[in-house]
Design an enzyme around this catalytic site. Structure first.
Site, PDB file in Angstrom:
ATOM      1  N   TYR A  59      33.938  35.236  31.012  1.00 41.54           N
ATOM      2  CA  TYR A  59      34.168  36.685  30.895  1.00 41.54           C
ATOM      3  C   TYR A  59      33.002  37.444  31.471  1.00 41.54           C
ATOM      4  O   TYR A  59      31.851  37.116  31.179  1.00 41.54           O
ATOM      5  CB  TYR A  59      34.404  37.104  29.433  1.00 41.54           C
ATOM      6  N   GLU A  61      33.024  41.325  32.182  1.00 41.86           N
ATOM      7  CA  GLU A  61      33.368  42.739  32.403  1.00 41.86           C
ATOM      8  C   GLU A  61      32.155  43.489  32.944  1.00 41.86           C
ATOM      9  O   GLU A  61      31.037  43.282  32.478  1.00 41.86           O
ATOM     10  CB  GLU A  61      33.861  43.365  31.103  1.00 41.86           C
ATOM     11  N   ASP A 205      46.030  49.496  54.228  1.00 44.06           N
ATOM     12  CA  ASP A 205      46.252  48.239  53.522  1.00 44.06           C
ATOM     13  C   ASP A 205      46.449  47.195  54.615  1.00 44.06           C
ATOM     14  O   ASP A 205      47.526  47.079  55.192  1.00 44.06           O
ATOM     15  CB  ASP A 205      47.496  48.397  52.638  1.00 44.06           C
ATOM     16  N   THR A 231      44.694  41.807  50.793  1.00 42.51           N
ATOM     17  CA  THR A 231      44.785  40.565  50.036  1.00 42.51           C
ATOM     18  C   THR A 231      43.876  39.557  50.738  1.00 42.51           C
ATOM     19  O   THR A 231      43.452  39.774  51.871  1.00 42.51           O
ATOM     20  CB  THR A 231      46.215  40.003  50.027  1.00 42.51           C
ATOM     21  N   LYS A 234      46.449  35.758  52.989  1.00 39.89           N
ATOM     22  CA  LYS A 234      47.430  35.716  54.088  1.00 39.89           C
ATOM     23  C   LYS A 234      46.716  35.188  55.331  1.00 39.89           C
ATOM     24  O   LYS A 234      46.317  34.037  55.332  1.00 39.89           O
ATOM     25  CB  LYS A 234      48.067  37.087  54.229  1.00 39.89           C
ATOM     26  N   ARG A 240      44.244  33.320  46.368  1.00 42.33           N
ATOM     27  CA  ARG A 240      44.862  34.630  46.144  1.00 42.33           C
ATOM     28  C   ARG A 240      43.935  35.606  45.443  1.00 42.33           C
ATOM     29  O   ARG A 240      43.398  35.319  44.388  1.00 42.33           O
ATOM     30  CB  ARG A 240      46.127  34.479  45.303  1.00 42.33           C
TER      31      ARG A 240
HETATM   32  C1  LIG Z   1      51.133  41.042  50.385  1.00 45.29           C
HETATM   33  C2  LIG Z   1      50.849  42.495  50.401  1.00 45.29           C
HETATM   34  C3  LIG Z   1      50.364  43.149  49.263  1.00 45.29           C
HETATM   35  C4  LIG Z   1      50.433  42.589  47.872  1.00 45.29           C
HETATM   36  O1  LIG Z   1      49.703  41.627  47.462  1.00 45.29           O
HETATM   37  P1  LIG Z   1      49.886  40.916  46.041  1.00 45.29           P
HETATM   38  O2  LIG Z   1      48.645  40.120  46.018  1.00 45.29           O
HETATM   39  O3  LIG Z   1      51.151  40.150  46.133  1.00 45.29           O
HETATM   40  O4  LIG Z   1      49.935  41.970  44.993  1.00 45.29           O
HETATM   41  C5  LIG Z   1      49.985  44.467  49.395  1.00 45.29           C
HETATM   42  N1  LIG Z   1      50.112  45.109  50.561  1.00 45.29           N
HETATM   43  C6  LIG Z   1      50.616  44.532  51.653  1.00 45.29           C
HETATM   44  C7  LIG Z   1      50.738  45.316  52.910  1.00 45.29           C
HETATM   45  C8  LIG Z   1      51.022  43.210  51.602  1.00 45.29           C
HETATM   46  O5  LIG Z   1      51.564  42.643  52.677  1.00 45.29           O
END
Ligand SMILES: *Cc1c(COP(=O)(O)O)cnc(C)c1O
Length: 422
Positions: A59, A61, A205, A231, A234, A240
């Site tokens: 933990y 925080e 994003d 994220t 990917k 993750r």
């Molecule tokens: C995959 C993705 C996310 C979400 O990610 P999670 O980890 O599944 O919450 C957010 N924005 C875009 C553009 C994505 O492709």
């Protein structure tokens, strides 16, 4: 007492054969299938070692140097390494590495910049935006006044003039760019100019394209945006999680939005794995990987096109493409089901002007990150395109799918993801 202690040491296979076997099944499935899911990848073993460490139980925080718990000297150092590396890789003034997922990173970014009820302008999900950009079913649509732009239905491309017009009319407090299913370069400078003219903050994003941004193979959103989220799992190929990058002026607000506004304690094992993953991004091997991934995607798109499939926008600049199956008369749901029967995994996706529904859209999305990680190149990509063609043009031929499955499995054996000793 001894028994309690001993239980700590029992290996998974011995203690829980049921779950152990299911994990092994999933590893086997991965090894034997061609994964064209554009958002998936295989993290390096060094990252997985970090995430499965005893840091899982910690933990912590707060942030390095300002925690609510004691005993965090090492954890502080690890999180600081992750922050330092994230800033260096992306040239950002500030980085937060605690968001548990891309969706929570996005919500934290909104909470950092906006008041509840503020107007935002983002990409609609049907055009390639993400749930967390404010889709109707998502909490974001209830917290903010969401307006959305799409793509030109004829070209499949972002129409920057139309977006500018909307921005000037709506006067959003925040413009969100970035997508989950957009195959072309996004013009962040253009978005920056639009945001400036409309008096809005700009957030990108970059979840899908962050790998290309890290290596300089896609223009970076960082100089143009107040906040950039991504994220980590990917094209970045880590375990993750998520990163939030921002200008120094937003740093305190972003950190506060993640903790204590949205989350409690961060997942420190994953933060250590992200630190390791960020180190991978600076290697020549990763740069080479991104080069190959881009070539594989371009080739897959052009091969499918040559075989008669319509590729949205006529091709791809990144790791993914959208195949419009309306001419073939097969919907994306059925297409993904029969491809899976041949051990080729894809996801259904809406395409511009789609007459179908979210459950039965007329497209599929394909990506090259996973096949490139396992070492597949031009020869395999050409073969994959031919397999996709034969399966999709003969949807009623189960015997054919069986044959393709056997061939796919044989190919996969030549390109193991991880060494069998794993
Ligand atoms: C995959 C993705 C996310 C979400 O990610 P999670 O980890 O599944 O919450 C957010 N924005 C875009 C553009 C994505 O492709």
């Amino acid at each position: 007492m001894e028994a309690i202690r001993n239980l700590l040491e029992v290996k998974l296979q011995a203690f829980d054969p049921e779950v152990d076997e299911l994990i092994r099944d999933e590893m086997r499935r991965n090894e034997e299938t061609i994964n064209l899911i554009a958002s998936e990848n295989y993290p390096p073993k060094s990252s997985m070692k970090a995430i499965s460490s005893m840091l899982s139980g910690i933990y912590s925080e707060g942030y390095p140097g300002e925690r609510y718990y004691r005993g965090l000297e090492n954890i502080d150092k690890i999180e600081s390494v992750a922050i330092k590396r994230a800033k260096a890789v992306f040239g950002a003034e500030h980085a937060n590495v605690q968001a548990l997922s891309g969706s929570s990173a996005n919500i934290a970014a909104y909470l950092a910049l906006l008041q509840i009820g503020d107007p935002i302008l983002s990409m609609e999900i049907d055009a390639g935006g993400h749930l967390s950009h404010g889709a109707k079913v998502n909490i974001v649509s209830k917290l903010f006044q969401v307006h959305q732009y799409g793509v030109d239905p004829a070209t499949g491309l972002l129409d920057y003039d139309a977006i500018r017009k909307m921005a000037l009319e709506i006067k959003p407090r925040l413009i969100v760019c970035g997508a989950s299913a957009y195959p072309r370069i996004i013009d962040f400078a253009r978005f920056g100019a639009i945001a400036k003219e409309a008096g809005a903050f700009l957030m990108d994003d970059m979840a899908h394209i962050a790998g290309m941004v890290a290596t300089g193979d896609h223009p970076s959103p960082v100089p143009h945006c107040d906040i950039v989220t991504t994220t980590t799992h990917k094209t970045l190929r880590m375990t993750r999680g998520a990163l939030i990058l921002c200008r120094q002026e937003h740093a305190a607000k972003v950190d506060r939005a993640v903790f204590p506004v949205l989350q409690g304690g961060p997942h420190q094992a994953n933060i250590s794995a992200i630190a390791v993953g960020l180190k991978h991004l600076t290697t020549p091997e990763y740069k080479d990987y991104i080069g190959r991934l881009l070539k594989n995607a371009k080739l897959l798109a052009s091969e499918l096109q040559a075989l008669g499939f319509a590729i949205v926008s006529g091709g791809t600049d990144n790791h993914l493409m959208l195949v419009d199956l309306s001419a073939q008369g097969i919907d994306g749901d059925r297409a993904s089901i029969i491809l899976e029967e041949a051990n080729i995994v894809v996801n259904k996706n809406k395409v511009p002007g789609d007459k179908g529904t979210a459950k039965k859209p007329y497209g599929i999305r394909l990506g090259s990150p996973a096949i490139t990680t396992r070492g597949m190149g031009p020869e395999e990509v050409r073969q994959i395109a031919r397999w996709i063609q034969s399966v999709l043009l003969n949807p009623d031929d189960e015997a054919l799918r069986k044959r393709v499955k056997a061939e796919v499995t044989a190919l996969c054996r030549r390109f193991p993801i991880y060494q069998p000793t794993f």
